[in-house]
Design an enzyme around this catalytic site. Sequence first.
Site, mmCIF file in Angstrom:
data_model
loop_
_atom_site.group_PDB
_atom_site.id
_atom_site.type_symbol
_atom_site.label_atom_id
_atom_site.label_comp_id
_atom_site.label_asym_id
_atom_site.label_seq_id
_atom_site.Cartn_x
_atom_site.Cartn_y
_atom_site.Cartn_z
ATOM 1 C CE LYS A 17 35.189 -11.761 46.682
ATOM 2 N NZ LYS A 17 35.357 -11.564 45.286
ATOM 3 C CB ALA A 357 25.578 12.848 35.576
ATOM 4 C CB CYS A 384 32.714 15.946 36.692
ATOM 5 S SG CYS A 384 33.499 15.458 35.143
ATOM 6 N N GLY A 386 28.554 18.539 37.365
ATOM 7 C CA GLY A 386 28.007 19.563 38.255
ATOM 8 C C GLY A 386 28.631 20.936 38.014
ATOM 9 C CG MET A 387 32.685 23.159 36.235
ATOM 10 S SD MET A 387 34.426 23.377 36.602
ATOM 11 C CE MET A 387 34.994 24.242 35.153
ATOM 12 N NE ARG A 473 33.819 10.397 25.191
ATOM 13 C CZ ARG A 473 33.166 9.454 25.878
ATOM 14 N NH1 ARG A 473 31.943 9.675 26.300
ATOM 15 N NH2 ARG A 473 33.725 8.289 26.116
ATOM 16 C CG HIS A 518 35.476 12.809 39.151
ATOM 17 N ND1 HIS A 518 34.137 12.764 39.446
ATOM 18 C CD2 HIS A 518 35.567 12.805 37.804
ATOM 19 C CE1 HIS A 518 33.435 12.724 38.327
ATOM 20 N NE2 HIS A 518 34.279 12.749 37.311
ATOM 21 C CD GLU A 520 34.316 12.316 43.058
ATOM 22 O OE1 GLU A 520 34.765 13.490 43.080
ATOM 23 O OE2 GLU A 520 33.615 11.881 42.129
#
Length: 546
Positions: A17, A357, A384, A386-387, A473, A518, A520
């Site tokens: 939808k 994550a 995030c 990953g950094m 955070r 982020h 993305e």
Amino acid sequence: MTRYIFITGGVVSSLGKGLASAALGALLQARGYKVRLRKLDPYLNVDPGTMSPYQHGEVFVTEDGAETDLDLGHYERFTGVNAARADNITTGQIYKTIIEKERRGDYLGATVQVIPHVTDEIKQFVLSDPGEGVDFVLVEIGGTVGDIEGLPFFEAIRQLGQELPRGQTCYIHLTLLPYIKTAGEMKTKPTQHSVKELRSIGIQPDILLCRCEFEIPASERRKIGQFCNVRESAVIQAMDSANIYAVPLDYHQQGLDREVLDVFGLTDTAPAPNLARWEDISTRMNHPDGDVNIAIVGKYTGLTDAYKSLVEALVHGGLASNVRVKLDWIEGEAFEREDALIAERLAEVHGVLVPGAFGERGAAGMIRAVQFAREHRIPYFGICFGMQMAMIETARNLAGIPRASSTEFGPTSAPVVGLMTEWVKGNARETRSEADDLGGTMRLGSYEAALMPGSKVAGIYGALTIHERHRHRYEVNIGYREAIEKAGLAFTGLSPNGVLPEICERPDHPWFIGVQFHPELKSRPFDPHPLFSSFISAAKERSRLV
Ligand code: GLN
């Protein structure tokens, strides 16, 4: 005059939808109209921020820092219009508001009820200022007709049909036409029942958007029209599509925008659509120049919905370089066990990405993936978490800080990543509201960052000031800057006050960048995010070498 289009769903969930709403928004835009999309979510959570990515998929963060449903991501990608906090409401939010009002005595002794108090709040949300010159507000109702929790929402949009001037509302119902293999037939009964349910609530759909695997035979279309009290031309076929960016074109071909305009009496005045940019994207997607393989070493990898925007941003990056991006999903935990597996899975890939994550599970494996990408000069993109993992990897393996860790994983003597309150004394916070405690909440929404002149990222962005959306955070600890930079990982983007590291990169590596935000969330098919375009272009480069 603003017109309202309500999009409901029936038969089963997961019919797309959100995508359908976004595609219709894009079609109306292609005809020169200004649109805004909003989503009503009947669940009791105040927002999806606390919901498990396994259950709910990605949490989409808006510019103004709201944690919202992932459908808002589709809306932004298809229309290019930034969503806002005012575009997503849940039953939880509505009840919270009502109960607070009740406690304050705002209802002056009245009995507080679902009708009118809950329905009034919903209507107020739908009608709240859509902004200058908006022609159409598209309102998607989460869930399917018949869900108990959805009832107040259906009732509210029914009332709006009566209260708004005639000709200002349109109801679209998305249903499923299952194909029964053994009978060799497409079945219309579930759709008939779903519309019956909708009509029993008092909503007569104007248009049926029918999801199906095969073309709808003319006889079935007629039958659906008759049984559902919908014009035959308004029974629109919505066939499965391998490429979501072809959906606006498919819908246009099936006449969806024409039918919508007809409902509003705009057929004669509406400008012809300009679908050039969708045609361009579809053509490029269908004729890539080659493939690049990207390994995503993360968490929640079983469900791509958990990383919806990430997957799309990678597709967009591929569009910019005319390549198809193939994804290899790897659970971080898998790399905690044996080195052989890492070499086997990563040696042939053209790029490694560690995405956002939460929590320690899998982190050690992700850190090993970072190390492999660094040592083997494979393009590495850390987003995030990953950094943060890239920082810990350099600290441990190159800067002589073997105990380097994140306080997210428990107490540590070397908090290379931690809560800012753990290392900054006084009030050096750079949060939206002074009342917010960074220690107890997340940093959410758009923040400015200053890029270092001459850095790789400054070149990629073509700017020294950027704005990106955050959701985290923990922060990289600026106190470790010197040690980490000496080990080859440069801090090339900082918050304007210089306290929060936002970007890191390795000048001695073909492409090694970590970002605390982020990116993305801001990528669009017709405007790929520069970091994703650049990452995929580096991966394409590598695909020529290996
Ligand atoms: N768990 C990390 C933090 O809270 C990273 C969050 C993320 O990757 N979105 O800072």
